[in-house]
Enzyme design. Sequence first.
Site, PDB file in Angstrom:
ATOM      1  CG  ASP A  35      13.660  21.339 -47.142  1.00 24.33           C
ATOM      2  OD1 ASP A  35      14.457  21.358 -48.091  1.00 24.33           O
ATOM      3  OD2 ASP A  35      14.020  21.309 -45.940  1.00 24.33           O
ATOM      4  CG  ASP A 130      16.002  17.920 -45.744  1.00 23.77           C
ATOM      5  OD1 ASP A 130      16.431  18.174 -46.882  1.00 23.77           O
ATOM      6  OD2 ASP A 130      15.716  18.781 -44.904  1.00 23.77           O
ATOM      7  CD  GLU A 131      15.736  19.271 -51.435  1.00 21.17           C
ATOM      8  OE1 GLU A 131      15.013  20.192 -51.829  1.00 21.17           O
ATOM      9  OE2 GLU A 131      16.973  19.299 -51.512  1.00 21.17           O
TER      10      GLU A 131
HETATM   11  P1  TTP Z   1      18.645  21.464 -45.379  1.00 17.93           P
HETATM   12  O1  TTP Z   1      17.247  21.099 -45.770  1.00 17.93           O
HETATM   13  O2  TTP Z   1      19.358  22.451 -46.220  1.00 17.93           O
HETATM   14  O3  TTP Z   1      18.673  22.044 -43.913  1.00 17.93           O
HETATM   15  P2  TTP Z   1      17.824  21.642 -42.657  1.00 17.93           P
HETATM   16  O4  TTP Z   1      16.795  20.616 -42.953  1.00 17.93           O
HETATM   17  O5  TTP Z   1      18.774  21.274 -41.537  1.00 17.93           O
HETATM   18  O6  TTP Z   1      17.166  23.003 -42.251  1.00 17.93           O
HETATM   19  P3  TTP Z   1      15.939  23.782 -42.953  1.00 17.93           P
HETATM   20  O7  TTP Z   1      14.859  23.829 -41.934  1.00 17.93           O
HETATM   21  O8  TTP Z   1      16.479  25.127 -43.284  1.00 17.93           O
HETATM   22  O9  TTP Z   1      15.554  22.984 -44.173  1.00 17.93           O
HETATM   23  O10 TTP Z   1      19.536  20.167 -45.294  1.00 17.93           O
HETATM   24  C1  TTP Z   1      19.034  18.906 -44.849  1.00 17.93           C
HETATM   25  C2  TTP Z   1      20.077  18.185 -44.028  1.00 17.93           C
HETATM   26  O11 TTP Z   1      21.277  18.018 -44.788  1.00 17.93           O
HETATM   27  C3  TTP Z   1      20.511  18.918 -42.790  1.00 17.93           C
HETATM   28  O12 TTP Z   1      19.646  18.670 -41.680  1.00 17.93           O
HETATM   29  C4  TTP Z   1      21.903  18.408 -42.563  1.00 17.93           C
HETATM   30  C5  TTP Z   1      22.414  18.133 -43.949  1.00 17.93           C
HETATM   31  N1  TTP Z   1      23.307  19.244 -44.364  1.00 17.93           N
HETATM   32  C6  TTP Z   1      24.683  19.106 -44.170  1.00 17.93           C
HETATM   33  O13 TTP Z   1      25.141  18.061 -43.711  1.00 17.93           O
HETATM   34  N2  TTP Z   1      25.501  20.155 -44.522  1.00 17.93           N
HETATM   35  C7  TTP Z   1      25.010  21.330 -44.999  1.00 17.93           C
HETATM   36  O14 TTP Z   1      25.793  22.264 -45.293  1.00 17.93           O
HETATM   37  C8  TTP Z   1      23.588  21.457 -45.184  1.00 17.93           C
HETATM   38  C9  TTP Z   1      22.999  22.737 -45.718  1.00 17.93           C
HETATM   39  C10 TTP Z   1      22.791  20.403 -44.854  1.00 17.93           C
HETATM   40 MG    MG Z   2      15.527  20.863 -44.635  1.00 15.90          MG
END
Ligand code: TTP
Ligand code: MG
Length: 426
Positions: A35, A130-131
């Site tokens: 992730d 992103d995962e």
């Molecule tokens: P996430 O993997 O949930 O968050 P992240 O990568 O920003 O942070 P983390 O280090 O905790 O993993 O989500 C991936 C992307 O999806 C995030 O960068 C932006 C988008 N996203 C949104 O647009 N709205 C949201 O509510 C969330 C949670 C994510």
């Molecule tokens: Mg993330």
Amino acid sequence: MDPDPDIARDPHVPPSARRECPPPAWEGRAVLHVDMDAFFASVEQLDHPEWRGRPVIVGGDPGTRGVVSTASYEARAFGVHSAMPAALAARLCPDAVWTHGSFARYHEVSAAVMAILRSHTPHVQAASIDEAYLDATPGTHGADPVELARTIMREVAALGVTCSIGLATSKTVAKIASDMDKPNGLTVVRPGDEAAFLAPLPVGALPGIGPVSAARLTRLGTRTLGDLARLDDDTARAVLGSHGPSTVRRARGIDPRPVREERAAKSVSHEETFAEDLRDAKSVRDEVRRLAERTAARLRRHDMKGRTVTVKVRYADFTTRTAQRTLPRPVDSGEQVTSAAGALLDELWVEGVGVRLLGVGVSGFEEQVAQMELALDPSAATADTDSRRATVEHAVDAVRERFGDAAVGFGPRSRRGRGPFGPQAP
Ligand code: TTP
Ligand code: MG
């Protein structure tokens, strides 16, 4: 269970012992969940070196009703997080850099990360932009899974963004583990340690348990995954519905779901050879509807949507013809596939010629990221037809399931939103 248990890197283990106690070889399945860290914000910091080390907020506008899409870890230190109203984020972190970002750019970096993963094994399932999950079970993959995780972290970091990885024997445990040591952390839950790793965590940590289920469980005194793991099937069903028993098994660390390689499937189809040739238009049309509905049901079961519908007809003399149509939007409903297939049948149906075989297929699958983009940008779907609207609603559901209700707005309020982050908070 602890972050990165490799004894060779533990400063408390004397060098003599290091040689004698190599970590045991991994037994059984090995699943990695990769992730990206603060993904959109990290891409912005990569592209704008002057923003590195500063709080960066992607999405929304300070002083408006927008919501935060994500925030850099520097901004999170002020309490800013995804789905937070922009006005509140602006109050918590007045010095942040705000940007609307560019989805195209996030796709590009996402594709580069996925390419790194696929260079190690074909057993990769992109779960969102992103995962991804990787199956690194010894025997199907050369390297030790812990080594593979470290290599991937190094290679991703070389792109200029970082990821965190969870390594475990199942998708559920790997996903929870990847969140334990963010950013840039590797958390390994070794075979046999799953239940102990999960037990102290709050029930809401289990993917699939949203705030409503968590509240319902808490009212029953079921606060941790250890508590949840002790529920019997009947209670689980009464509280969590039909998925209750499998949720309880996941809380025990039991999750046999395989890493699914979406790319492997190029088309989903059903075809049938008839014992007797079909001769009248109505029975051919009925069969096409039946096949279209079965194909659509299979698409939905696999959470896939495709844009290209194909109909195949083999006539009594064994000649075979196909017709194909690419739709403006990916589809997965029986009605949509039937309607496209019916139109194609008109091109293929020859009055008076018997039909031996019929087939209906859907191909041209879009990755889930494309659906997410659509959901995050409802203006992209002009909502001028019911089917487009249904497509957006489905994608919105998918994003809500993942990010919670506040993540995506829908309807008149959001339709005129700005940039890729149109949704506005009430
Ligand atoms: P996430 O993997 O949930 O968050 P992240 O990568 O920003 O942070 P983390 O280090 O905790 O993993 O989500 C991936 C992307 O999806 C995030 O960068 C932006 C988008 N996203 C949104 O647009 N709205 C949201 O509510 C969330 C949670 C994510
Ligand atoms: Mg993330």
